[in-house]
Design a protein around this motif. Structure first.
Motif, PDB file in Angstrom:
ATOM      1  N   ALA A  42     -11.753  21.521 -16.294  1.00  0.00           N
ATOM      2  CA  ALA A  42     -11.812  20.055 -16.241  1.00  0.00           C
ATOM      3  C   ALA A  42     -12.911  19.512 -17.150  1.00  0.00           C
ATOM      4  CB  ALA A  42     -12.032  19.587 -14.803  1.00  0.00           C
ATOM      5  N   GLU A  45     -11.947  19.999 -20.867  1.00  0.00           N
ATOM      6  CA  GLU A  45     -11.049  18.952 -21.348  1.00  0.00           C
ATOM      7  C   GLU A  45     -11.827  17.695 -21.720  1.00  0.00           C
ATOM      8  OE1 GLU A  45      -8.271  18.354 -18.210  1.00  0.00           O
ATOM      9  OE2 GLU A  45      -7.371  20.351 -18.404  1.00  0.00           O
ATOM     10  N   CYS A 215     -14.352  10.303 -12.200  1.00  0.00           N
ATOM     11  CA  CYS A 215     -14.124  10.535 -13.625  1.00  0.00           C
ATOM     12  C   CYS A 215     -13.523  11.902 -13.949  1.00  0.00           C
ATOM     13  CB  CYS A 215     -15.450  10.421 -14.396  1.00  0.00           C
ATOM     14  SG  CYS A 215     -16.250   8.829 -14.319  1.00  0.00           S
ATOM     15  N   SER A 217     -11.146  15.191 -13.519  1.00  0.00           N
ATOM     16  CA  SER A 217      -9.750  15.306 -13.108  1.00  0.00           C
ATOM     17  C   SER A 217      -9.496  16.228 -11.926  1.00  0.00           C
ATOM     18  CB  SER A 217      -8.893  15.759 -14.295  1.00  0.00           C
ATOM     19  OG  SER A 217      -9.285  17.052 -14.736  1.00  0.00           O
ATOM     20  N   ASP A 218     -10.379  17.201 -11.666  1.00  0.00           N
ATOM     21  CA  ASP A 218     -10.105  18.116 -10.553  1.00  0.00           C
ATOM     22  C   ASP A 218     -10.785  17.702  -9.248  1.00  0.00           C
ATOM     23  OD1 ASP A 218     -12.706  18.769 -11.279  1.00  0.00           O
ATOM     24  OD2 ASP A 218     -12.363  20.926 -11.413  1.00  0.00           O
ATOM     25  N   TYR A 222     -10.400  11.659  -7.960  1.00  0.00           N
ATOM     26  CA  TYR A 222     -10.115  11.303  -9.359  1.00  0.00           C
ATOM     27  C   TYR A 222      -9.197  10.092  -9.423  1.00  0.00           C
ATOM     28  CZ  TYR A 222      -8.111  11.526 -14.044  1.00  0.00           C
ATOM     29  OH  TYR A 222      -7.672  11.220 -15.314  1.00  0.00           O
ATOM     30  N   ALA A 224      -7.224   7.882 -12.384  1.00  0.00           N
ATOM     31  CA  ALA A 224      -6.875   7.882 -13.807  1.00  0.00           C
ATOM     32  C   ALA A 224      -7.296   6.581 -14.498  1.00  0.00           C
ATOM     33  CB  ALA A 224      -5.373   8.121 -13.977  1.00  0.00           C
ATOM     34  N   ALA A 227     -11.036   6.467 -14.707  1.00  0.00           N
ATOM     35  CA  ALA A 227     -11.509   7.428 -15.701  1.00  0.00           C
ATOM     36  C   ALA A 227     -11.352   6.868 -17.110  1.00  0.00           C
ATOM     37  CB  ALA A 227     -10.762   8.742 -15.559  1.00  0.00           C
ATOM     38  N   GLU A 228     -10.222   6.191 -17.375  1.00  0.00           N
ATOM     39  CA  GLU A 228     -10.026   5.606 -18.703  1.00  0.00           C
ATOM     40  C   GLU A 228     -11.050   4.508 -18.969  1.00  0.00           C
ATOM     41  OE1 GLU A 228      -8.089   6.534 -21.306  1.00  0.00           O
ATOM     42  OE2 GLU A 228      -7.904   8.286 -19.990  1.00  0.00           O
TER      43      GLU A 228
END
Length: 243
Positions: A42, A45, A215, A217-218, A222, A224, A227-228
């Motif tokens: 994670a 990435e 922020c 992903s795991d 989380y 999305a 996070a963006e």
């Protein structure tokens, strides 16, 4: 496309393994300070994504002094007693001072990789305070520092980041979870006042509705969209300071 290179960094206390991401000839560097669950796909990435903007991105294993540990499941590690105890020992055994000292070696590693220009830091969870303290410890090199869902940024501890605000020359961005027991509103107010009094260029932003860990992903919380939003803020910060 950025690729991961596994490297070893010699520090005063041993050898720290790290992942290095981004183009081979990047001049500006970023140190990504991990959350409590350690380097893993994670975070790789996330470093890949930062590297795609043209930065050399370093993800060091801050727990290297402890030897082998984990791996941890970010969704359950603090729920299960065995892994919770192990994580607390790892965090407690890796002090802020250790990470700030190690950062000199991290900066040298980036320079050896060709990133001899300005440095940015970003940290998540326990890494948030370390990203800010690194900026205070190395004001001549670090020009931007960001913390996302970082905890205890203005606590009673002697190594709380707000106590070193006067040493920070970097631009600072702090993104806090909407409700976060590790960084409650009273701490946010203390941090903001400390940065303001010290004359630090800073933004503190509350991500309403986001949970601690949104922020990455795991994490179980989380988000999305959140996070963006974090990516927009982080890349803007680095575009304005590391160019």
């Amino acid at each position: 496309m950025p690729t991961k290179r596994e490297i070893e960094i010699r520090t005063a206390d041993g050898v720290c393994k790290a992942g290095l991401f981004g183009p081979a000839k990047a001049k500006a560097g970023v140190i990504l300070y991990m959350d409590a669950f350690g380097p893993r796909p994670a975070l790789d990435e996330m470093a890949e994504r930062l590297g795609s903007h043209g930065y050399a991105v370093l993800v060091p294993d801050l727990f290297y002094r402890a030897g082998a540990y984990g791996p941890f499941d970010a969704k359950t590690a603090f729920v299960e007693e065995k892994t919770r105890t192990e994580l607390r020992a790892l965090i407690g055994g890796t002090t802020q001072e250790m990470t700030a000292r190690d950062t000199a070696s991290f900066i040298d590693a980036l320079a050896k990789a060709g990133a001899t220009g300005p440095i940015g830091t970003v940290g998540y969870c326990m890494g948030g305070s370390r990203a800010l303290n690194a900026a205070a410890a190395h004001p001549g090199r670090i020009v931007a520092a960001a913390s996302f869902h970082g905890g205890n940024l203005a606590s009673d501890a002697t190594d709380s980041p707000h106590r070193s605000a006067a040493k920070i020359k970097a631009r600072v961005y702090v993104g806090s979870a909407g409700v976060d027991g590790s960084f409650p509103p009273e701490q946010s107010a203390i941090l903001a006042e400390s940065l303001r009094t010290a004359g630090v260029d800073h933004i503190l932003e509350n991500y309403v509705g986001m949970g601690h860990g949104w922020c990455v992903s795991d994490h179980g919380v989380y988000d999305a969209a959140g996070a963006e939003r974090h990516w927009k803020r982080l890349t803007a910060l680095f575009e304005e300071t590391l160019a």
